[in-house]
Write a protein that holds these residues in place. Structure first.
Motif, PDB file in Angstrom:
ATOM      1  N   LEU A  95       0.814  -1.216   0.000  1.00 28.06           N
ATOM      2  CA  LEU A  95       0.000   0.000   0.000  1.00 28.06           C
ATOM      3  C   LEU A  95       0.846   1.265   0.000  1.00 28.06           C
ATOM      4  O   LEU A  95       0.346   2.355  -0.281  1.00 28.06           O
ATOM      5  N   ALA A  96       2.121   1.132   0.330  1.00 33.71           N
ATOM      6  CA  ALA A  96       3.011   2.291   0.278  1.00 33.71           C
ATOM      7  C   ALA A  96       3.395   2.619  -1.161  1.00 33.71           C
ATOM      8  O   ALA A  96       3.824   3.741  -1.451  1.00 33.71           O
ATOM      9  N   TYR A  97       3.236   1.643  -2.062  1.00 34.55           N
ATOM     10  CA  TYR A  97       3.689   1.820  -3.446  1.00 34.55           C
ATOM     11  C   TYR A  97       2.553   1.879  -4.463  1.00 34.55           C
ATOM     12  O   TYR A  97       2.703   2.495  -5.522  1.00 34.55           O
ATOM     13  N   LEU A  98       1.419   1.232  -4.155  1.00 38.94           N
ATOM     14  CA  LEU A  98       0.352   1.104  -5.140  1.00 38.94           C
ATOM     15  C   LEU A  98      -0.877   1.913  -4.745  1.00 38.94           C
ATOM     16  O   LEU A  98      -1.138   2.112  -3.555  1.00 38.94           O
ATOM     17  N   PRO A  99      -1.663   2.346  -5.725  1.00 38.48           N
ATOM     18  CA  PRO A  99      -2.961   2.957  -5.416  1.00 38.48           C
ATOM     19  C   PRO A  99      -3.870   1.935  -4.728  1.00 38.48           C
ATOM     20  O   PRO A  99      -3.704   0.717  -4.915  1.00 38.48           O
ATOM     21  N   LEU A 100      -4.817   2.410  -3.962  1.00 40.93           N
ATOM     22  CA  LEU A 100      -5.706   1.518  -3.218  1.00 40.93           C
ATOM     23  C   LEU A 100      -6.435   0.534  -4.130  1.00 40.93           C
ATOM     24  O   LEU A 100      -6.533  -0.659  -3.817  1.00 40.93           O
ATOM     25  N   ALA A 101      -6.964   1.019  -5.242  1.00 38.60           N
ATOM     26  CA  ALA A 101      -7.766   0.160  -6.123  1.00 38.60           C
ATOM     27  C   ALA A 101      -6.931  -0.992  -6.670  1.00 38.60           C
ATOM     28  O   ALA A 101      -7.376  -2.152  -6.685  1.00 38.60           O
TER      29      ALA A 101
END
Length: 305
Positions: A95-101
């Motif tokens: 989650l630090a690197y990717l969008p939530l979706a």
């Protein structure tokens, strides 16, 4: 005196599962906010469990299961905690690197990995229909990841896939432990072991926080703990085949929270991949339900004969 199992109430089960999906989507958004406030993953994980412990204890107290801490299989719980904690740390880090979706969508591949592992580890019979659903679902994951031309960090994608695969292992492990252990015992041991293990690292990773950051930590731990309770409670009122498809509502919340909090917009490839993954997941749930119903019918006919 043993508590009587509540009557089946599908509407109640559906409502509880939808609330659980909302809680987990909110927890993911709060984890991402914690990362933006400079918090390391280990510290986020510690407070997720530490602040999630009070709702768990309340749940046990309300059910009057005072022996929930007792177990004859501490080794099995330690193994489940090791796998579960590693998996959660990968998911939190993603989650630090990717969008939530995108992170949420890839996470939905976990049930597909669980089907694969059930065949390889538990030697359960997996027919052509479910293998086809697994294969199609993995294609959906590739669509989201866009191996060629993706602008998402590869480390985030690898962590998300690792977390999904780990969740599949956790599912198999819980299925094995659940043959002899109460749900509350499994959750309690996992939570306490997670607090203990992550607490050992806190002196090295812990930092000072302002009131806003403490609020985020308190919220994510509480919301995560409540989500776990709602998830479990939903299965007491409705069958798995009814409530599990509602988990996909988490994707809608992830898109909404991503847009409101981080100005993220889900790409067309994310929606396309999500449709494939959700479709394959729903079909897998349908097959599980159908096979279970057919097995029950055969057993009933054999008993009547």
């Amino acid at each position: 005196m043993a508590s009587r199992r509540p009557e089946q109430n599908k509407l109640a089960g559906i409502a509880l599962r939808l609330c659980a999906a909302t809680c987990f989507a909110g927890m993911s958004a709060l984890i991402k906010l914690a990362h933006l406030h400079g918090m390391p993953t280990i510290e986020i994980g510690f407070y997720r469990f530490a602040f999630g412990l009070p709702p768990l204890i309340l749940w046990i107290a309300l059910s009057r299961n005072w022996t929930a801490w007792r177990t004859a299989r501490p080794g099995a719980h330690a193994w489940r905690a090791a796998i579960g904690l590693s998996t959660m740390m990968m998911g939190f880090s993603a989650l630090a690197y990717l969008p939530l979706a995108e992170a949420t969508t890839i996470g939905f591949a976990a049930p597909l990995f669980a089907v694969m592992l059930s065949a390889l580890v538990l030697k359960e019979k997996v027919g052509l229909h479910r293998w086809s659903a697994v294969f199609i679902g993995l294609i959906g994951v590739l669509i989201v990841m866009q191996p060629e031309g993706s602008d998402m960090p590869m480390i985030g994608l690898v962590l998300a896939i690792g977390a999904a695969f780990g969740s599949g292992i956790v599912t198999i492990t819980i299925r094995q432990i659940g043959r002899t252990e109460h749900t509350q015992t499994t959750v309690l041991w996992f939570t306490c072991l997670a607090v203990l293990v992550l607490g050992l690292f806190l002196p090295f990773y812990g930092t000072a926080h302002d009131a806003t950051t403490w609020g985020i930590l308190l919220a994510l731990g509480t919301v995560g703990g409540i989500g776990q309770l709602l998830l479990t409670a939903s299965l007491r009122f409705a069958p798995v085949s009814v409530v599990v498809p509602l988990d996909y509502a988490q994707l809608l919340w992830a898109v909404l929270f991503g847009w409101l909090l981080f100005a993220d917009h889900a790409a067309a490839s994310t929606w396309a991949g999500a449709a494939v993954i959700v479709g394959s997941g729903l079909y897998t749930v349908y097959r599980e339900h159908k096979l279970g119903r057919d097995k029950a019918k055969v057993e009933a006919e054999a008993a009547a004969g």
